[in-house]
Design an enzyme around this catalytic site. Structure first.
Site, PDB file in Angstrom:
ATOM      1  N   LEU A 140      46.566  30.951   5.516  1.00 23.69           N
ATOM      2  CA  LEU A 140      45.253  31.509   5.813  1.00 23.69           C
ATOM      3  C   LEU A 140      44.632  31.970   4.509  1.00 23.69           C
ATOM      4  O   LEU A 140      45.337  32.382   3.580  1.00 23.69           O
ATOM      5  CB  LEU A 140      45.373  32.711   6.767  1.00 23.69           C
ATOM      6  CG  LEU A 140      45.919  32.461   8.173  1.00 23.69           C
ATOM      7  CD1 LEU A 140      46.018  33.781   8.933  1.00 23.69           C
ATOM      8  CD2 LEU A 140      45.060  31.474   8.941  1.00 23.69           C
ATOM      9  N   ASP A 141      43.306  31.915   4.432  1.00 21.28           N
ATOM     10  CA  ASP A 141      42.620  32.438   3.259  1.00 21.28           C
ATOM     11  C   ASP A 141      42.925  33.923   3.105  1.00 21.28           C
ATOM     12  O   ASP A 141      43.250  34.615   4.079  1.00 21.28           O
ATOM     13  CB  ASP A 141      41.107  32.262   3.394  1.00 21.28           C
ATOM     14  CG  ASP A 141      40.686  30.804   3.425  1.00 21.28           C
ATOM     15  OD1 ASP A 141      41.449  29.960   2.919  1.00 21.28           O
ATOM     16  OD2 ASP A 141      39.608  30.513   3.960  1.00 21.28           O
ATOM     17  N   LYS A 142      42.773  34.420   1.900  1.00 21.69           N
ATOM     18  CA  LYS A 142      43.040  35.833   1.613  1.00 21.69           C
ATOM     19  C   LYS A 142      42.336  36.755   2.605  1.00 21.69           C
ATOM     20  O   LYS A 142      42.933  37.693   3.142  1.00 21.69           O
ATOM     21  CB  LYS A 142      42.595  36.157   0.184  1.00 21.69           C
ATOM     22  CG  LYS A 142      42.671  37.637  -0.172  1.00 21.69           C
ATOM     23  CD  LYS A 142      42.098  37.897  -1.555  1.00 21.69           C
ATOM     24  CE  LYS A 142      42.056  39.394  -1.854  1.00 21.69           C
ATOM     25  NZ  LYS A 142      41.455  39.672  -3.189  1.00 21.69           N
ATOM     26  N   THR A 144      41.032  36.044   5.560  1.00 17.88           N
ATOM     27  CA  THR A 144      41.150  35.685   6.977  1.00 17.88           C
ATOM     28  C   THR A 144      42.375  36.391   7.536  1.00 17.88           C
ATOM     29  O   THR A 144      43.444  36.370   6.927  1.00 17.88           O
ATOM     30  CB  THR A 144      41.288  34.166   7.159  1.00 17.88           C
ATOM     31  OG1 THR A 144      40.107  33.524   6.677  1.00 17.88           O
ATOM     32  CG2 THR A 144      41.479  33.807   8.618  1.00 17.88           C
ATOM     33  N   ARG A 241      34.910  27.595   7.837  1.00 16.03           N
ATOM     34  CA  ARG A 241      33.838  28.124   6.980  1.00 16.03           C
ATOM     35  C   ARG A 241      32.898  27.011   6.524  1.00 16.03           C
ATOM     36  O   ARG A 241      31.673  27.170   6.530  1.00 16.03           O
ATOM     37  CB  ARG A 241      34.455  28.837   5.773  1.00 16.03           C
ATOM     38  CG  ARG A 241      35.325  30.029   6.166  1.00 16.03           C
ATOM     39  CD  ARG A 241      36.173  30.522   5.009  1.00 16.03           C
ATOM     40  NE  ARG A 241      35.334  31.037   3.932  1.00 16.03           N
ATOM     41  CZ  ARG A 241      35.803  31.347   2.725  1.00 16.03           C
ATOM     42  NH1 ARG A 241      37.101  31.160   2.435  1.00 16.03           N
ATOM     43  NH2 ARG A 241      34.984  31.820   1.803  1.00 16.03           N
TER      44      ARG A 241
END
Length: 314
Positions: A140-142, A144, A241
């Site tokens: 997961l993105d930082k 998220t 996104r």
């Protein structure tokens, strides 16, 4: 370290990651593939997939991170609390908080989920793991939040990675999207690839992008946006996104994929409003299908409250 390779006729048809790995004695093919996917290595000044079949006279150019950036010996166990929803000898299921980086990057060898895993259980310190990503099945993105499944054994990792690749894992996210004319539901099928000019960004690319599919349905409407249930059928970098931005409904709090006038951080919305909500998959040992749900985090609830009172972006 800079590389430059011109493809000869006898090399035609070989995979890009293999060509580059063969030219470097100290870097694994999996590491090369990761660098290609991140845009560090280009073919004729364009991003390609690791599996791209090279052609005669192709020019491969790129920069490998410096040795100190690649030093994985400095990735140490750390006592970082984890919100564990389930754990057995094969897998670990966590609810990742926003702000936690999944794995170390250039100049960042501490404070990550990997450091936390190394400190959590000796299984993640076994020598057979990729030291930079022990047990990491997906990421997961930082900024998220939400569910992540992590493997505690190599055979569990291989099984789960195959399940993700074969699209047998069901993933749902909660997203807060900005827009006034968002349809009740929809399917977005647009290819995604590395942005041709901004290496750290992704974009919808009709020619060089990889197939990506996102489905969404509106759960609640506000004057300036919607709370949405989003299902991912593929797992491209920044997929939700990028797809939402391409469709004119960027996420609240996203400072990258949105109109320039909204790229400044808003104190009310400190990060992109994206939460990995539910995850369903087969257990790598028993084969029993598991289902997990992560509750909505507090910052998500706060943003919803502000949206309900129309305080945002008036």
């Amino acid at each position: 370290m800079r590389i430059q390779i011109e493809i000869s006729p006898d090399q035609a048809g070989v995979r890009l990651d293999q060509i580059v790995a063969d030219s470097q004695s100290r870097i694994s093919r999996s590491r090369v593939a990761s660098l290609i996917s991140q845009g560090f290595i280009l073919v004729n000044h364009a991003c390609k997939r690791p599996g791209y079949k090279v052609k005669p006279n192709d020019l491969i150019e790129g920069d490998f991170p410096s040795p100190d950036q690649q030093d994985t010996k400095n990735i140490l166990p750390e006592s970082i609390p984890l919100d564990i929803l389930y754990e057995d000898e094969h897998i670990l299921m966590i609810d990742k908080p926003p702000g936690l980086v999944v794995h170390p990057g250039a100049g960042n060898n501490s404070g990550t989920l990997v450091n936390a895993l190394l400190g959590h259980h000796p299984a993640f310190r076994e020598k057979d793991w990729d030291r930079e990503r022990p047990g990491i099945v997906h990421r997961l993105d930082k900024d998220t939040s939400g569910l992540m499944v992590i493997a505690k054994k190599l055979n569990a990792l291989e099984f789960l990675q195959k399940e993700f690749k074969q699209r047998r894992v069901e993933k749902h996210y909660l997203a807060l999207a900005r827009g006034e004319n968002i349809p009740e539901s929809g399917v977005i099928e647009r290819p995604i690839g590395r942005h041709p000019y901004h290496r750290k960004r992704m974009a919808v690319l009709d020619e060089n992008g990889r197939y990506a599919k996102t489905c969404f349905s509106v759960l609640k409407r506000f004057s300036s946006g919607c709370l949405m249930d989003v299902r991912l059928y593929t797992g491209r970098t920044h997929q939700i996104r990028v797809h939402f931005y391409d469709q004119g409904m960027p996420l609240f709090g996203d400072c990258i994929y949105r109109e320039r006038r909204f790229r400044k951080k808003d104190p009310i919305v400190p990060r992109q409003m994206l939460h990995s909500w539910t995850l369903s998959f087969r257990h790598p040992y028993s084969g029993v299908r598991l289902y997990f749900e992560a509750p909505m985090p507090e910052d998500f609830k706060t943003t919803l409250l502000h949206l309900s009172h129309a305080f945002l972006y008036d």
